[in-house]
Write an enzyme that holds these catalytic residues in place. Sequence first.
Site, mmCIF file in Angstrom:
data_model
loop_
_atom_site.group_PDB
_atom_site.id
_atom_site.type_symbol
_atom_site.label_atom_id
_atom_site.label_comp_id
_atom_site.label_asym_id
_atom_site.label_seq_id
_atom_site.Cartn_x
_atom_site.Cartn_y
_atom_site.Cartn_z
ATOM 1 N N CYS A 69 19.051 69.899 22.903
ATOM 2 C CA CYS A 69 17.763 69.362 22.441
ATOM 3 C C CYS A 69 17.506 69.599 20.954
ATOM 4 O O CYS A 69 16.619 68.983 20.382
ATOM 5 C CB CYS A 69 16.620 69.944 23.274
ATOM 6 S SG CYS A 69 16.280 71.694 22.975
ATOM 7 N N HIS A 105 2.450 80.417 18.296
ATOM 8 C CA HIS A 105 3.093 79.266 18.937
ATOM 9 C C HIS A 105 4.606 79.443 18.850
ATOM 10 O O HIS A 105 5.157 79.650 17.769
ATOM 11 C CB HIS A 105 2.686 77.972 18.232
ATOM 12 C CG HIS A 105 3.441 76.768 18.678
ATOM 13 N ND1 HIS A 105 3.158 76.111 19.854
ATOM 14 C CD2 HIS A 105 4.477 76.104 18.109
ATOM 15 C CE1 HIS A 105 3.988 75.083 19.979
ATOM 16 N NE2 HIS A 105 4.793 75.063 18.934
ATOM 17 N N HIS A 108 7.704 74.933 23.613
ATOM 18 C CA HIS A 108 7.243 74.353 24.874
ATOM 19 C C HIS A 108 8.226 74.674 25.987
ATOM 20 O O HIS A 108 9.383 74.991 25.724
ATOM 21 C CB HIS A 108 7.089 72.835 24.736
ATOM 22 C CG HIS A 108 6.009 72.448 23.797
ATOM 23 N ND1 HIS A 108 6.208 72.325 22.440
ATOM 24 C CD2 HIS A 108 4.693 72.183 24.003
ATOM 25 C CE1 HIS A 108 5.057 71.991 21.856
ATOM 26 N NE2 HIS A 108 4.125 71.898 22.788
ATOM 27 N N ASP A 112 13.417 71.047 33.180
ATOM 28 C CA ASP A 112 14.740 70.415 33.239
ATOM 29 C C ASP A 112 15.856 71.382 32.846
ATOM 30 O O ASP A 112 16.909 70.968 32.368
ATOM 31 C CB ASP A 112 14.772 69.163 32.361
ATOM 32 C CG ASP A 112 14.497 69.463 30.887
ATOM 33 O OD1 ASP A 112 14.313 70.642 30.521
ATOM 34 O OD2 ASP A 112 14.466 68.502 30.094
ATOM 35 N N ARG A 120 13.385 75.206 30.944
ATOM 36 C CA ARG A 120 13.969 75.171 29.605
ATOM 37 C C ARG A 120 12.872 75.536 28.623
ATOM 38 O O ARG A 120 11.986 74.738 28.328
ATOM 39 C CB ARG A 120 14.528 73.792 29.272
ATOM 40 C CG ARG A 120 15.017 73.686 27.810
ATOM 41 C CD ARG A 120 15.714 72.369 27.517
ATOM 42 N NE ARG A 120 14.936 71.205 27.859
ATOM 43 C CZ ARG A 120 14.183 70.489 26.986
ATOM 44 N NH1 ARG A 120 14.101 70.860 25.715
ATOM 45 N NH2 ARG A 120 13.511 69.429 27.399
ATOM 46 N N CYS A 122 11.997 75.766 25.222
ATOM 47 C CA CYS A 122 12.459 75.133 23.993
ATOM 48 C C CYS A 122 11.668 75.763 22.841
ATOM 49 O O CYS A 122 10.483 75.484 22.670
ATOM 50 C CB CYS A 122 12.205 73.634 24.118
ATOM 51 S SG CYS A 122 12.793 72.650 22.757
#
Length: 136
Positions: A69, A105, A108, A112, A120, A122
């Site tokens: 990704c 932050h 996310h 999947d 996951r 990410c």
Amino acid sequence: MSPESDDLPASDAEWREQLSDEEYRVLREAGTEPPFSGEYVDHEADGSYACAGCGATLFDADTKFESGCGWPSFYDVDDERIETHRDTSHGMIRTEVLCANCGGHLGHVFDDGPEPTGKRYCINSVSLEFDDERTD
């Protein structure tokens, strides 16, 4: 920085002093670094990843995997180390991942990922710091 809540910056100005411009944009303003640009995308080493804002340990390197990704991806995390919130920005519905200690932050989480969790996480590289000696 010590992962103690009492040591956290008390104001926005203090966060700006402590963090680089890019760390501030991502950690405090929920920004995202460009895909495949982060220092930890292809990083492979034993240790753990901590929050770049407060130093709290977040992810064990054993849970990192290649997702393709463009951001570091992890399939597991201790739920006490993160918080999640619904994110409806940019016309999407996602689940935002935040550091439970400082509220920074991180990225996310998606459904999947690989077994055993199917998750996951990410995560922006700039939100992390790596410690090859930290294993907690």
